[in-house]
Design a protein around this motif. Sequence first.
Motif, PDB file in Angstrom:
ATOM      1  N   THR A 122       0.811  -1.215   0.000  1.00  0.00           N
ATOM      2  CA  THR A 122       0.000   0.000   0.000  1.00  0.00           C
ATOM      3  C   THR A 122       0.845   1.267   0.000  1.00  0.00           C
ATOM      4  O   THR A 122       0.325   2.361  -0.227  1.00  0.00           O
ATOM      5  CB  THR A 122      -0.922   0.034   1.231  1.00  0.00           C
ATOM      6  OG1 THR A 122      -0.139   0.245   2.419  1.00  0.00           O
ATOM      7  CG2 THR A 122      -1.733  -1.242   1.362  1.00  0.00           C
ATOM      8  N   LEU A 123       2.119   1.137   0.274  1.00  0.00           N
ATOM      9  CA  LEU A 123       2.994   2.297   0.406  1.00  0.00           C
ATOM     10  C   LEU A 123       3.349   2.886  -0.952  1.00  0.00           C
ATOM     11  O   LEU A 123       3.401   2.165  -1.956  1.00  0.00           O
ATOM     12  CB  LEU A 123       4.281   1.893   1.131  1.00  0.00           C
ATOM     13  CG  LEU A 123       4.116   1.436   2.586  1.00  0.00           C
ATOM     14  CD1 LEU A 123       5.391   0.754   3.072  1.00  0.00           C
ATOM     15  CD2 LEU A 123       3.750   2.612   3.480  1.00  0.00           C
ATOM     16  N   PRO A 124       3.600   4.183  -1.009  1.00  0.00           N
ATOM     17  CA  PRO A 124       4.053   4.788  -2.261  1.00  0.00           C
ATOM     18  C   PRO A 124       5.365   4.145  -2.726  1.00  0.00           C
ATOM     19  O   PRO A 124       6.185   3.706  -1.914  1.00  0.00           O
ATOM     20  CB  PRO A 124       4.261   6.264  -1.886  1.00  0.00           C
ATOM     21  CG  PRO A 124       3.425   6.475  -0.672  1.00  0.00           C
ATOM     22  CD  PRO A 124       3.439   5.187   0.070  1.00  0.00           C
ATOM     23  N   ARG A 125       5.553   4.120  -4.002  1.00  0.00           N
ATOM     24  CA  ARG A 125       6.747   3.490  -4.568  1.00  0.00           C
ATOM     25  C   ARG A 125       8.016   4.103  -3.980  1.00  0.00           C
ATOM     26  O   ARG A 125       8.996   3.388  -3.692  1.00  0.00           O
ATOM     27  CB  ARG A 125       6.750   3.650  -6.090  1.00  0.00           C
ATOM     28  CG  ARG A 125       7.933   2.989  -6.772  1.00  0.00           C
ATOM     29  CD  ARG A 125       7.842   3.123  -8.286  1.00  0.00           C
ATOM     30  NE  ARG A 125       8.973   2.495  -8.949  1.00  0.00           N
ATOM     31  CZ  ARG A 125      10.166   3.071  -9.107  1.00  0.00           C
ATOM     32  NH1 ARG A 125      10.366   4.309  -8.660  1.00  0.00           N
ATOM     33  NH2 ARG A 125      11.137   2.432  -9.731  1.00  0.00           N
ATOM     34  N   ARG A 128       8.576   2.507  -0.599  1.00  0.00           N
ATOM     35  CA  ARG A 128       8.982   1.105  -0.720  1.00  0.00           C
ATOM     36  C   ARG A 128      10.441   0.988  -1.144  1.00  0.00           C
ATOM     37  O   ARG A 128      11.196   0.172  -0.606  1.00  0.00           O
ATOM     38  CB  ARG A 128       8.090   0.366  -1.731  1.00  0.00           C
ATOM     39  CG  ARG A 128       6.624   0.276  -1.327  1.00  0.00           C
ATOM     40  CD  ARG A 128       5.912  -0.811  -2.143  1.00  0.00           C
ATOM     41  NE  ARG A 128       6.057  -0.639  -3.579  1.00  0.00           N
ATOM     42  CZ  ARG A 128       5.242   0.078  -4.342  1.00  0.00           C
ATOM     43  NH1 ARG A 128       4.208   0.725  -3.798  1.00  0.00           N
ATOM     44  NH2 ARG A 128       5.432   0.152  -5.649  1.00  0.00           N
ATOM     45  N   LEU A 284       4.487  13.203  -1.940  1.00  0.00           N
ATOM     46  CA  LEU A 284       3.425  12.236  -2.231  1.00  0.00           C
ATOM     47  C   LEU A 284       2.484  12.671  -3.347  1.00  0.00           C
ATOM     48  O   LEU A 284       1.838  11.819  -3.973  1.00  0.00           O
ATOM     49  CB  LEU A 284       2.618  11.954  -0.962  1.00  0.00           C
ATOM     50  CG  LEU A 284       3.399  11.308   0.187  1.00  0.00           C
ATOM     51  CD1 LEU A 284       2.478  11.043   1.370  1.00  0.00           C
ATOM     52  CD2 LEU A 284       4.084  10.010  -0.250  1.00  0.00           C
ATOM     53  N   THR A 285       2.376  13.978  -3.604  1.00  0.00           N
ATOM     54  CA  THR A 285       1.416  14.448  -4.610  1.00  0.00           C
ATOM     55  C   THR A 285       2.000  15.446  -5.596  1.00  0.00           C
ATOM     56  O   THR A 285       1.291  15.898  -6.493  1.00  0.00           O
ATOM     57  CB  THR A 285       0.204  15.107  -3.933  1.00  0.00           C
ATOM     58  OG1 THR A 285       0.621  16.347  -3.327  1.00  0.00           O
ATOM     59  CG2 THR A 285      -0.410  14.199  -2.874  1.00  0.00           C
ATOM     60  N   LEU A 297      -3.100  12.715   3.954  1.00  0.00           N
ATOM     61  CA  LEU A 297      -2.255  11.892   3.082  1.00  0.00           C
ATOM     62  C   LEU A 297      -1.658  10.702   3.826  1.00  0.00           C
ATOM     63  O   LEU A 297      -1.521   9.606   3.259  1.00  0.00           O
ATOM     64  CB  LEU A 297      -1.129  12.749   2.491  1.00  0.00           C
ATOM     65  CG  LEU A 297      -1.512  13.765   1.414  1.00  0.00           C
ATOM     66  CD1 LEU A 297      -0.328  14.670   1.095  1.00  0.00           C
ATOM     67  CD2 LEU A 297      -1.992  13.058   0.161  1.00  0.00           C
ATOM     68  N   TRP A 301      -1.686   5.020   6.576  1.00  0.00           N
ATOM     69  CA  TRP A 301      -0.607   4.299   7.244  1.00  0.00           C
ATOM     70  C   TRP A 301      -0.532   4.655   8.727  1.00  0.00           C
ATOM     71  O   TRP A 301       0.534   4.630   9.340  1.00  0.00           O
ATOM     72  CB  TRP A 301       0.715   4.593   6.530  1.00  0.00           C
ATOM     73  CG  TRP A 301       0.563   4.370   5.054  1.00  0.00           C
ATOM     74  CD1 TRP A 301       0.323   3.178   4.420  1.00  0.00           C
ATOM     75  CD2 TRP A 301       0.557   5.368   4.033  1.00  0.00           C
ATOM     76  NE1 TRP A 301       0.189   3.362   3.073  1.00  0.00           N
ATOM     77  CE2 TRP A 301       0.330   4.700   2.794  1.00  0.00           C
ATOM     78  CE3 TRP A 301       0.738   6.748   4.020  1.00  0.00           C
ATOM     79  CZ2 TRP A 301       0.264   5.375   1.585  1.00  0.00           C
ATOM     80  CZ3 TRP A 301       0.679   7.430   2.816  1.00  0.00           C
ATOM     81  CH2 TRP A 301       0.442   6.749   1.611  1.00  0.00           C
ATOM     82  N   LEU A 312      10.635   8.722   3.510  1.00  0.00           N
ATOM     83  CA  LEU A 312      10.604   9.813   2.537  1.00  0.00           C
ATOM     84  C   LEU A 312      11.909  10.600   2.574  1.00  0.00           C
ATOM     85  O   LEU A 312      12.491  10.931   1.528  1.00  0.00           O
ATOM     86  CB  LEU A 312       9.420  10.747   2.809  1.00  0.00           C
ATOM     87  CG  LEU A 312       8.029  10.200   2.479  1.00  0.00           C
ATOM     88  CD1 LEU A 312       6.960  11.198   2.900  1.00  0.00           C
ATOM     89  CD2 LEU A 312       7.904   9.886   0.992  1.00  0.00           C
ATOM     90  N   SER A 315      14.664   8.670   1.048  1.00  0.00           N
ATOM     91  CA  SER A 315      14.522   8.460  -0.398  1.00  0.00           C
ATOM     92  C   SER A 315      15.397   9.412  -1.201  1.00  0.00           C
ATOM     93  O   SER A 315      15.658   9.181  -2.384  1.00  0.00           O
ATOM     94  CB  SER A 315      13.056   8.652  -0.813  1.00  0.00           C
ATOM     95  OG  SER A 315      12.704  10.037  -0.775  1.00  0.00           O
TER      96      SER A 315
END
Length: 334
Positions: A122-125, A128, A284-285, A297, A301, A312, A315
């Motif tokens: 379910t997590l944003p790429r 992950r 995220l957006t 948002l 989670w 994040l 990343s």
Amino acid sequence: MTIADAPARLAAAADASLRWHPDGPYSLRQTLGTLLRGTGDPSFSFRPDGMWSAFTTPDGPVTLRLTNAGADGGAGGGGADGGAVDAQAWGPGAAAGLAGVPRLLGAGDDWTAFDEPAFHATLPRMVREARRRNPAVRLPSTGRMVDCLVPTILEQKVTVIEARRGYRYLMYRFGAAAPAAGAAAPEGLRVQPTPEQWLRIPSWEWHQAGVGPQRSATVMRALQSAVALERLSALPALEAAEKLRVIPGIGVWTAAEVVQRTHGCPDSIAVGDYHLAAYVGAALTSRRTDDAGMLALLEPWAGHRQRVVRMLYLSGFRKPTYGPRMTIQDHRRH
């Protein structure tokens, strides 16, 4: 994860020592780096021979050195260092300081549910991928409420540069030298003032440090109940945060920033942060958002929102900058 005796050569060089074995990949620098108040934090030092810190325990001050075992010392880089962590301690608080080492290193931080395949999907790429590259991150828990609360209060509604400049001034002016730890110890390592010492700092010294009367008054109010504050470390993180907010001048942002470090809270989000909502929204957006938008948002989670934010940041994403920055104001000569 297990605790064992440190090798004889390390034990002989310290007042107390131990070796901690994590139950998976582990990065000392990534885990503990969030505790530092900038690269000039007087109570921490990341060096090639390990991570050094100094703090007060109920038994007195301690100097603590943490190294990745089997790596000829060293604080470790950004990846999965693996293996064990050796801890050495010096000073009256050596035994008490070592007792908190597993918690400090994130022994109680469990990522199992976060890494469970159904949840992970379910997590944003971006999240992950960051987790895949950084499996060795833990959320540390210092258990030291006052040590975390004071510098966090100093960061209220000012720039990070101002807050850290003031914190360094007060640490060097009123903190104590760390217990002697041999020739290898970094110079200038300091122990935070005790609550009694913080309370004795005169108003003109707060002013010289660039700390306004509102923030210094909040410190004074909080530390009137220092013993009760330290008891909060034994409570669940969200309950401790709620009790912190009873103190006038401590709001959602301050309480969240504290329990992230003292309890390793996996869900605590610093609502009211100058940058965080815009950063999360952009990541995220691709659009900026406010606190309410950020919470919306992150809601899918819930329970792991701080883990998502950590990923994040790891990343490598950087949000675009627009408009003027917050102005640094220096009132010390007025």
